[in-house]
Enzyme design. Structure first.
Site, PDB file in Angstrom:
ATOM      1  N   HIS A 210       0.801  -1.227   0.000  1.00  0.00           N
ATOM      2  CA  HIS A 210       0.000   0.000   0.000  1.00  0.00           C
ATOM      3  C   HIS A 210       0.834   1.277   0.000  1.00  0.00           C
ATOM      4  CE1 HIS A 210       1.079  -0.357   4.270  1.00  0.00           C
ATOM      5  NE2 HIS A 210       0.929   0.941   4.329  1.00  0.00           N
TER       6      HIS A 210
HETATM    7  C1  UD1 Z   1      -0.833   5.748   6.391  1.00  0.00           C
HETATM    8  C2  UD1 Z   1       0.545   6.021   6.966  1.00  0.00           C
HETATM    9  C3  UD1 Z   1       1.439   4.828   6.713  1.00  0.00           C
HETATM   10  C4  UD1 Z   1       0.835   3.542   7.214  1.00  0.00           C
HETATM   11  C5  UD1 Z   1      -0.585   3.395   6.713  1.00  0.00           C
HETATM   12  C6  UD1 Z   1      -1.192   2.226   7.437  1.00  0.00           C
HETATM   13  C7  UD1 Z   1       1.093   8.432   6.792  1.00  0.00           C
HETATM   14  C8  UD1 Z   1       1.964   9.415   6.127  1.00  0.00           C
HETATM   15  N1  UD1 Z   1       1.173   7.170   6.301  1.00  0.00           N
HETATM   16  O1  UD1 Z   1      -0.717   5.606   4.993  1.00  0.00           O
HETATM   17  O2  UD1 Z   1       2.642   5.013   7.434  1.00  0.00           O
HETATM   18  O3  UD1 Z   1       1.607   2.472   6.749  1.00  0.00           O
HETATM   19  O4  UD1 Z   1      -1.345   4.574   6.989  1.00  0.00           O
HETATM   20  O5  UD1 Z   1      -2.182   1.604   6.720  1.00  0.00           O
HETATM   21  O6  UD1 Z   1       0.387   8.769   7.714  1.00  0.00           O
HETATM   22  N2  UD1 Z   1      -8.385   5.901   2.496  1.00  0.00           N
HETATM   23  C9  UD1 Z   1      -9.694   5.480   2.432  1.00  0.00           C
HETATM   24  N3  UD1 Z   1     -10.237   4.916   3.541  1.00  0.00           N
HETATM   25  C10 UD1 Z   1      -9.583   4.773   4.707  1.00  0.00           C
HETATM   26  C11 UD1 Z   1      -8.252   5.227   4.764  1.00  0.00           C
HETATM   27  C12 UD1 Z   1      -7.661   5.780   3.652  1.00  0.00           C
HETATM   28  O7  UD1 Z   1     -10.341   5.578   1.396  1.00  0.00           O
HETATM   29  O8  UD1 Z   1     -10.150   4.243   5.680  1.00  0.00           O
HETATM   30  C13 UD1 Z   1      -7.794   6.522   1.296  1.00  0.00           C
HETATM   31  C14 UD1 Z   1      -7.980   8.038   1.306  1.00  0.00           C
HETATM   32  O9  UD1 Z   1      -8.388   8.423   0.053  1.00  0.00           O
HETATM   33  C15 UD1 Z   1      -6.570   8.564   1.512  1.00  0.00           C
HETATM   34  C16 UD1 Z   1      -5.672   7.432   1.002  1.00  0.00           C
HETATM   35  O10 UD1 Z   1      -6.404   6.243   1.236  1.00  0.00           O
HETATM   36  O11 UD1 Z   1      -6.363   9.734   0.805  1.00  0.00           O
HETATM   37  C17 UD1 Z   1      -4.363   7.331   1.760  1.00  0.00           C
HETATM   38  O12 UD1 Z   1      -4.607   7.322   3.163  1.00  0.00           O
HETATM   39  P1  UD1 Z   1      -3.606   8.028   4.180  1.00  0.00           P
HETATM   40  O13 UD1 Z   1      -4.122   7.871   5.547  1.00  0.00           O
HETATM   41  O14 UD1 Z   1      -3.266   9.374   3.682  1.00  0.00           O
HETATM   42  O15 UD1 Z   1      -2.260   7.216   4.000  1.00  0.00           O
HETATM   43  P2  UD1 Z   1      -1.984   5.665   4.051  1.00  0.00           P
HETATM   44  O16 UD1 Z   1      -1.495   5.233   2.704  1.00  0.00           O
HETATM   45  O17 UD1 Z   1      -3.130   4.954   4.630  1.00  0.00           O
HETATM   46  N1  UDP Z   2      -3.405  -5.768   8.615  1.00  0.00           N
HETATM   47  C1  UDP Z   2      -4.759  -5.961   8.858  1.00  0.00           C
HETATM   48  N2  UDP Z   2      -5.592  -6.076   7.787  1.00  0.00           N
HETATM   49  C2  UDP Z   2      -5.138  -6.036   6.507  1.00  0.00           C
HETATM   50  C3  UDP Z   2      -3.757  -5.819   6.282  1.00  0.00           C
HETATM   51  C4  UDP Z   2      -2.916  -5.688   7.359  1.00  0.00           C
HETATM   52  O1  UDP Z   2      -5.188  -6.025  10.009  1.00  0.00           O
HETATM   53  O2  UDP Z   2      -5.952  -6.137   5.587  1.00  0.00           O
HETATM   54  C5  UDP Z   2      -2.534  -5.619   9.798  1.00  0.00           C
HETATM   55  C6  UDP Z   2      -1.215  -6.345   9.720  1.00  0.00           C
HETATM   56  O3  UDP Z   2      -1.340  -7.704  10.111  1.00  0.00           O
HETATM   57  C7  UDP Z   2      -0.391  -5.522  10.684  1.00  0.00           C
HETATM   58  C8  UDP Z   2      -0.897  -4.110  10.461  1.00  0.00           C
HETATM   59  O4  UDP Z   2      -2.181  -4.253   9.876  1.00  0.00           O
HETATM   60  O5  UDP Z   2      -0.679  -5.907  12.009  1.00  0.00           O
HETATM   61  C9  UDP Z   2       0.041  -3.349   9.561  1.00  0.00           C
HETATM   62  O6  UDP Z   2      -0.571  -2.150   9.170  1.00  0.00           O
HETATM   63  P1  UDP Z   2      -0.212  -1.420   7.806  1.00  0.00           P
HETATM   64  O7  UDP Z   2       0.449  -2.356   6.865  1.00  0.00           O
HETATM   65  O8  UDP Z   2      -1.442  -0.752   7.373  1.00  0.00           O
HETATM   66  O9  UDP Z   2       0.781  -0.276   8.283  1.00  0.00           O
HETATM   67  P2  UDP Z   2       2.352  -0.233   8.595  1.00  0.00           P
HETATM   68  O10 UDP Z   2       2.662  -1.320   9.551  1.00  0.00           O
HETATM   69  O11 UDP Z   2       3.062  -0.371   7.292  1.00  0.00           O
HETATM   70  O12 UDP Z   2       2.563   1.121   9.153  1.00  0.00           O
END
Ligand code: UD1
Ligand code: UDP
Length: 367
Positions: A210
């Site tokens: 992601h």
């Molecule tokens: C964020 C974190 C990243 C983490 C990830 C966990 C930052 C800079 N990055 O990245 O470190 O690994 O969360 O999953 O904070 N969106 C939805 N629904 C949701 C959430 C997000 O549609 O419930 C979409 C939104 O359009 C948003 C995009 O995903 O603009 C990205 O979401 P965002 O929270 O900005 O960053 P992540 O890629 O989730």
């Molecule tokens: N995870 C989850 N559902 C999913 C994918 C990942 O619960 O569909 C869990 C995963 O097992 C781990 C955590 O989410 O515990 C990791 O989160 P993510 O990859 O979103 O963020 P990061 O760790 O890279 O910040």
């Protein structure tokens, strides 16, 4: 009177850490949870609160989307308002998201001490948006609680030592706790992207991907998916909403039939997938550690090492978003060192709370 701690969370991995730490913290402190709203879909947020029995946050600020600056700026404004109202004795933050950094900045400007859990992680490049969040958060924190010894070393280089404590990894606490709770009763149907129920195959690879670096340019995600498509068993890929559209488009264009795109799954299902996968490909900080906890071979599609301890004996290897590189790394034979566990003993939450208690005791003595 009990000290008050405001814990600020916003993204999926923070809810998992909250589940573990909050249980222990609430025995000693009054905890007020602020959810920034960064993640908001049911299966990116509510599912964790419901299935991991986390009390509902007192505040949900509803801030999501936009550029990094827009999101962080809005969070800073709204978190400050809550902190002025609640007047906590400390702000607790986890990891490296925009929610983490915004909370740390809001708190330090109000002279509220910040405790950073998962402090000291470094990739070594400011091109990674989370690295900026980690550095800023660490530099305004009063307590640096690190998961592994590499965190101590990184922080030492930046001038921090007295405030640094090795506590272990709350993700390891969660992994141990929920793996034993599942105890073979894995819930083994999950929802496809179109809502249909999917049975997990007996043998499969687990992919999570992601990160902005891998998904904003579709060709990179295509290379990763092309690698998974060519494997000898199907791949289960819970797709993060950030790249849902591009994953669906690629799947249709490329006619993938060996990659099962599903909706984001609950934590319990995610670790069941980790525990039962043949091998794991990921760009997640959490999933690469979980692969290591489960002693599963992992290929991390990133340019920089995030968790150096997992790289021992090539248990976790970096790969470029390149089909041949990923396949070559997946085919590499590896050997897990059976007794090596650098992520603590599964009780980091207790250590975190002990150190916070010590922090307040010491302060009272100093006054
Ligand atoms: C964020 C974190 C990243 C983490 C990830 C966990 C930052 C800079 N990055 O990245 O470190 O690994 O969360 O999953 O904070 N969106 C939805 N629904 C949701 C959430 C997000 O549609 O419930 C979409 C939104 O359009 C948003 C995009 O995903 O603009 C990205 O979401 P965002 O929270 O900005 O960053 P992540 O890629 O989730
Ligand atoms: N995870 C989850 N559902 C999913 C994918 C990942 O619960 O569909 C869990 C995963 O097992 C781990 C955590 O989410 O515990 C990791 O989160 P993510 O990859 O979103 O963020 P990061 O760790 O890279 O910040």
């Amino acid at each position: 009177m009990m000290k008050k701690i405001c814990t600020v969370v916003g993204a999926r991995p923070q809810f998992i850490k909250l589940a573990m730490v909050s249980r222990v913290l609430r025995q000693e402190f009054q905890e007020v949870v602020i959810h920034t709203g960064q993640h908001y879909d049911y299966n990116m947020s509510d599912v964790f609160f419901e299935t991991m029995h986390i009390p509902k946050p007192q505040y949900n600020l509803g801030i999501c989307g936009g550029t990094h600056g827009q999101m962080t700026g809005k969070m800073l404004i709204e978190i400050e308002k809550v902190l002025l109202l609640e007047r906590p004795d400390m702000v607790l933050v986890f990891g490296d998201t925009n929610s983490t950094m915004a909370a740390a900045l809001a708190a330090v400007k109000l002279h509220i001490p910040v405790c950073h859990v998962e402090a000291g992680a470094r990739l070594g490049t400011l091109m990674n948006p989370e690295e900026v969040n980690r550095i800023v958060t660490d530099h305004v924190s009063s307590l640096h609680l690190v998961c592994t010894s590499s965190g101590i070393e990184f922080l030492k280089k930046e001038g921090f030592s007295k405030t640094v404590h090795l506590v272990g990894d709350p993700m390891y606490d969660a992994f141990r706790f929920y793996t034993s709770e599942l105890n073979g009763n894995e819930l083994y149907t999950i929802l496809g992207l179109d809502g249909d129920s999917i049975q997990i195959p007996k043998e499969f690879y687990y992919l999570t991907c992601h990160r902005q670096e891998n998904t904003d340019i579709p060709k990179k995600l295509q290379n990763i998916l092309d690698a998974m498509e060519s494997l000898d068993s199907p791949t289960i890929y819970p797709v993060h909403p950030r790249n849902r559209k591009v994953a669906q488009e690629l799947s249709a264009q490329r006619g993938y039939h060996n990659i099962i795109l599903v909706q984001p799954v609950s934590y319990q299902i995610s670790i069941a997938l980790v525990n039962h996968a043949k091998k794991i490909v990921t760009d997640s900080g959490g999933v690469q550690r979980e692969a290591f906890f489960a002693k599963k071979q992992c290929v991390t599609v990133m340019d920089h090492v995030c968790w150096p301890e997992t790289m021992i004996n090539d248990c976790n290897q970096l790969a470029h978003p390149d089909k041949m590189d990923i396949l070559q790394k997946l085919n590499h034979k590896i050997d897990f060192k059976s007794d090596y566990q650098p992520f603590g003993d599964g009780h980091s939450s207790e250590k975190i709370v002990d150190i916070i208690k010590e922090f307040f005791n010491k302060r009272e003595l100093d006054v």
